[in-house]
Write a protein that holds these residues in place. Sequence first.
Motif, mmCIF file in Angstrom:
data_model
loop_
_atom_site.group_PDB
_atom_site.id
_atom_site.type_symbol
_atom_site.label_atom_id
_atom_site.label_comp_id
_atom_site.label_asym_id
_atom_site.label_seq_id
_atom_site.Cartn_x
_atom_site.Cartn_y
_atom_site.Cartn_z
ATOM 1 N N ARG A 22 31.007 11.051 -37.788
ATOM 2 C CA ARG A 22 31.745 11.050 -39.058
ATOM 3 C C ARG A 22 32.186 12.476 -39.351
ATOM 4 O O ARG A 22 31.605 13.441 -38.834
ATOM 5 C CB ARG A 22 30.918 10.486 -40.212
ATOM 6 C CG ARG A 22 29.661 11.253 -40.583
ATOM 7 C CD ARG A 22 28.968 10.545 -41.735
ATOM 8 N NE ARG A 22 27.736 11.176 -42.144
ATOM 9 C CZ ARG A 22 27.646 12.177 -43.019
ATOM 10 N NH1 ARG A 22 28.748 12.680 -43.560
ATOM 11 N NH2 ARG A 22 26.486 12.694 -43.345
ATOM 12 N N LEU B 17 40.800 12.105 -45.314
ATOM 13 C CA LEU B 17 41.006 10.666 -45.263
ATOM 14 C C LEU B 17 42.410 10.333 -45.755
ATOM 15 O O LEU B 17 42.900 10.959 -46.703
ATOM 16 C CB LEU B 17 39.969 9.931 -46.126
ATOM 17 C CG LEU B 17 38.506 10.126 -45.748
ATOM 18 C CD1 LEU B 17 37.608 9.331 -46.681
ATOM 19 C CD2 LEU B 17 38.258 9.725 -44.302
ATOM 20 N N VAL B 18 43.031 9.359 -45.117
ATOM 21 C CA VAL B 18 44.390 8.965 -45.484
ATOM 22 C C VAL B 18 44.503 7.445 -45.445
ATOM 23 O O VAL B 18 43.706 6.754 -44.793
ATOM 24 C CB VAL B 18 45.447 9.579 -44.534
ATOM 25 C CG1 VAL B 18 45.450 11.094 -44.629
ATOM 26 C CG2 VAL B 18 45.203 9.126 -43.096
ATOM 27 N N ASP B 19 45.501 6.938 -46.164
ATOM 28 C CA ASP B 19 45.873 5.522 -46.091
ATOM 29 C C ASP B 19 47.206 5.419 -45.359
ATOM 30 O O ASP B 19 48.061 6.309 -45.480
ATOM 31 C CB ASP B 19 46.012 4.920 -47.493
ATOM 32 C CG ASP B 19 44.723 5.014 -48.292
ATOM 33 O OD1 ASP B 19 43.646 5.064 -47.681
ATOM 34 O OD2 ASP B 19 44.815 5.047 -49.546
ATOM 35 N N GLU C 211 50.033 -1.970 -47.564
ATOM 36 C CA GLU C 211 49.030 -1.080 -46.979
ATOM 37 C C GLU C 211 48.576 -1.616 -45.633
ATOM 38 O O GLU C 211 48.191 -2.787 -45.501
ATOM 39 C CB GLU C 211 47.838 -0.942 -47.915
ATOM 40 C CG GLU C 211 46.815 0.085 -47.470
ATOM 41 C CD GLU C 211 45.645 0.183 -48.429
ATOM 42 O OE1 GLU C 211 44.850 -0.779 -48.479
ATOM 43 O OE2 GLU C 211 45.533 1.208 -49.148
ATOM 44 N N ALA D 126 43.187 1.681 -44.855
ATOM 45 C CA ALA D 126 42.730 2.606 -45.897
ATOM 46 C C ALA D 126 41.569 3.450 -45.378
ATOM 47 O O ALA D 126 40.744 2.979 -44.583
ATOM 48 C CB ALA D 126 42.312 1.840 -47.145
ATOM 49 N N GLY D 127 41.526 4.694 -45.829
ATOM 50 C CA GLY D 127 40.397 5.571 -45.519
ATOM 51 C C GLY D 127 40.264 5.940 -44.060
ATOM 52 O O GLY D 127 39.146 6.036 -43.541
ATOM 53 N N LEU D 128 41.392 6.182 -43.377
ATOM 54 C CA LEU D 128 41.336 6.606 -41.979
ATOM 55 C C LEU D 128 41.132 8.118 -41.900
ATOM 56 O O LEU D 128 41.671 8.879 -42.708
ATOM 57 C CB LEU D 128 42.626 6.227 -41.244
ATOM 58 C CG LEU D 128 43.020 4.745 -41.260
ATOM 59 C CD1 LEU D 128 44.295 4.542 -40.453
ATOM 60 C CD2 LEU D 128 41.895 3.873 -40.731
ATOM 61 N N THR D 129 40.382 8.550 -40.905
ATOM 62 C CA THR D 129 40.130 9.980 -40.723
ATOM 63 C C THR D 129 41.251 10.621 -39.910
ATOM 64 O O THR D 129 41.666 10.082 -38.875
ATOM 65 C CB THR D 129 38.797 10.209 -40.003
ATOM 66 O OG1 THR D 129 37.738 9.635 -40.778
ATOM 67 C CG2 THR D 129 38.520 11.688 -39.819
ATOM 68 N N VAL E 3 44.082 10.720 -49.288
ATOM 69 C CA VAL E 3 43.105 10.365 -50.322
ATOM 70 C C VAL E 3 42.672 11.667 -50.982
ATOM 71 O O VAL E 3 42.091 12.547 -50.331
ATOM 72 C CB VAL E 3 41.889 9.632 -49.719
ATOM 73 C CG1 VAL E 3 40.851 9.326 -50.788
ATOM 74 C CG2 VAL E 3 42.337 8.353 -49.017
ATOM 75 N N THR F 197 39.642 14.788 -50.363
ATOM 76 C CA THR F 197 39.007 14.741 -49.054
ATOM 77 C C THR F 197 39.565 15.765 -48.078
ATOM 78 O O THR F 197 39.089 15.841 -46.939
ATOM 79 C CB THR F 197 39.165 13.333 -48.422
ATOM 80 O OG1 THR F 197 40.561 13.079 -48.174
ATOM 81 C CG2 THR F 197 38.622 12.257 -49.360
#
Length: 220
Positions: A101, A142-144, A163, A166-169, A215, A218
């Motif tokens: 992570r 983090l991005v959507d 969408e 959601a919440g991709l690194t 996001v 982040t």
Amino acid sequence: MDTSVIDLPTPVAGRLRRPGWRDPRLLAGLAMVAASVLLGSWAVRTAQATVPVYVTRAAMVPGDRITAEDLAVVDVRLGTVNLDHYLRADAPLAADEVVVRAVGRGELVPASAVGSAEDLDLRPVSVTLERAPSGDVVPGALVDLWFTPPAPDDDGATTDPRELAAGLTVAEVTTSSGAFSASGGGAVHVLVPSALLPDVLTALAADGTVDVVPVLGTGG
């Protein structure tokens, strides 16, 4: 009238006896003093004791292999943090460990952020952008992902953006260079779970636009 005087004995003042070395009270007092000195010395040594812990030199994302070149060592004072939760530098690094992570630049490396590559169900996908990405889109953020269909045809039919994920690194960001760098898009490499790959790849191949939306909070 005869009177007689009776001579009473003169009282003798008692003398304080100096306590001997075998006096229990003296021995108890010495023991308390010694214990206080030892306790104070232990507390000082404990407060000054430190343990080496790893911190990141740059942001690390899932899949990055853990190497000594990517890490720095700082001494952390005992009692300030729970050192069992972090990667300690007084133990050897495993050769096959990766980050599972995201860990920001300059952060202590959590032990829970390190694991095996087999535990990762992520795949890097490059998203080409038509516009320059936001400054918050940086590795580790983090991005959507949103998909916007092309402009409607003459029949007037419209389809709203949707969408994709959601919440991709963010794993990597490449931007255009030169005179058109301000308006050029470049590409953002995001880590996509395997289950979402079909939808994301289909959208990237379709007519329309895929946007990377950060996001907030982040990308520090």
